[in-house]
Design a protein around this motif. Sequence first.
Motif, short mmCIF file in Angstrom:
data_model
loop_
_atom_site.label_atom_id
_atom_site.label_comp_id
_atom_site.label_asym_id
_atom_site.label_seq_id
_atom_site.Cartn_x
_atom_site.Cartn_y
_atom_site.Cartn_z
N ILE A 1 -2.00 0.36 2.29
CA ILE A 1 -0.66 -0.59 2.10
C ILE A 1 -0.42 -1.57 1.56
O ILE A 1 0.72 -1.78 0.44
CB ILE A 1 -0.05 -1.12 3.99
CG1 ILE A 1 -0.25 -0.13 4.60
CG2 ILE A 1 0.61 -2.58 3.78
CD1 ILE A 1 0.25 -0.45 5.93
N ALA A 2 -0.97 -2.55 0.56
CA ALA A 2 -1.84 -3.70 -0.02
C ALA A 2 -1.55 -3.27 -1.57
O ALA A 2 -0.36 -3.50 -2.40
CB ALA A 2 -2.89 -4.27 0.03
N ILE A 3 -2.41 -1.74 -1.67
CA ILE A 3 -2.00 -1.69 -3.48
C ILE A 3 -0.40 -0.48 -3.90
O ILE A 3 -0.40 -0.46 -4.69
CB ILE A 3 -3.66 -0.55 -3.73
CG1 ILE A 3 -3.13 0.29 -2.42
CG2 ILE A 3 -4.71 -1.55 -3.79
CD1 ILE A 3 -5.13 1.23 -2.86
N SER A 4 -0.10 -0.02 -2.52
CA SER A 4 1.26 0.57 -2.44
C SER A 4 1.84 -0.41 -3.04
O SER A 4 2.79 0.17 -3.67
CB SER A 4 1.25 1.54 -1.60
OG SER A 4 0.21 2.92 -1.26
N TYR B 1 6.73 2.48 -2.10
CA TYR B 1 7.81 1.95 -1.27
C TYR B 1 7.76 2.72 0.13
O TYR B 1 7.21 2.89 1.18
CB TYR B 1 8.91 1.47 -1.56
CG TYR B 1 9.08 0.62 -2.40
CD1 TYR B 1 8.51 -0.46 -1.98
CD2 TYR B 1 10.42 0.56 -3.13
CE1 TYR B 1 8.89 -1.67 -3.15
CE2 TYR B 1 10.37 -0.51 -4.43
CZ TYR B 1 9.78 -1.73 -4.37
OH TYR B 1 9.82 -2.82 -4.95
N GLY B 2 7.97 4.07 -0.40
CA GLY B 2 6.98 4.90 0.72
C GLY B 2 6.45 5.48 1.31
O GLY B 2 5.72 5.10 2.08
N GLU B 3 5.38 5.23 0.59
CA GLU B 3 3.60 5.06 0.93
C GLU B 3 3.86 3.72 1.36
O GLU B 3 3.30 3.52 2.80
CB GLU B 3 2.69 4.92 0.34
CG GLU B 3 2.75 5.99 -0.79
CD GLU B 3 2.31 7.29 -0.45
OE1 GLU B 3 1.05 7.24 0.02
OE2 GLU B 3 2.83 8.15 0.23
N VAL B 4 4.16 2.19 0.93
CA VAL B 4 4.62 1.44 2.53
C VAL B 4 4.47 1.72 3.98
O VAL B 4 4.42 1.17 4.42
CB VAL B 4 4.69 0.29 2.00
CG1 VAL B 4 4.59 -1.00 2.64
CG2 VAL B 4 3.82 0.18 0.18
N MET B 5 5.82 1.42 3.68
CA MET B 5 7.13 2.32 5.54
C MET B 5 5.79 2.86 5.68
O MET B 5 5.82 2.72 7.34
CB MET B 5 8.50 2.96 4.81
CG MET B 5 8.79 1.36 3.95
SD MET B 5 10.66 2.15 3.88
CE MET B 5 10.79 3.12 2.35
#
Length: 236
Positions: free
Chosen positions: A77-80, A86-90
């Motif tokens: 989450i942090a590196i994304s 943002y898709g990876e984060v969410m």
Amino acid sequence: MSKIKNIFKILSPFQWASVIIVCGFTLYFALTDTESRWYYTLLSSLAAVCGIMNVVLCAKGKKAQYYWGLVNIASYIAISAMSRLYGEVMLNTFYYIPLQFIGLYMWRKNYSNTSDTVKVRKMKLIPAIILIISTFIGICLYKYVLSVIGGNSVWLDSTSTVISIVANALMVLRYREQYLLWLVVNVVTTVMWALKGDPIMTTMWAVYAFNAVYGYYLWNKMSKESDSVSTVSEAV
């Protein structure tokens, strides 16, 4: 000594090779990277090592994969976020993290003490077709959302995110078909991180792709074994 031997027997030679490759490339890139900030490299390395342990244990049907997965997700989450994916984060924040706990509960509930693996299921044709159509529609809609909020690589990000959602749900529900979707996700995400110029994440996802093929082989085998056990139980 016997306990050490049992630990090594948990994974196949192919899977141990996958772990060694990811850890080796991670160490090399971490030591030679002079452009990324130290905390980005550290988080990227942590995500890679915990991630490969997560996927190889999942392929073997071991519930311990969820513990490695939780650490992998947190660092990913942090590196994304730093890479504006943002898709990876969410996906990881609002879906993967809660699903880790749900998945661990579901796997414990459907775990075979005899084989020390989860009981595997296979999907029927009609539900599979509906799933494919729904997934395609979801990719198109989510691509639009990512475009609006200014994300990078929106088609790749959307495809990876939506298919990951479906594949993870199938994993929690113990369907072998998850690995066909994971293969697509892993190839797409490998390309996405390659375009971002992150060698550690690119290596990790590329190895994931090979593990997806091997995982489908193992889960197909476990599915047949589960069917045999069910048939014997019904006959008794």
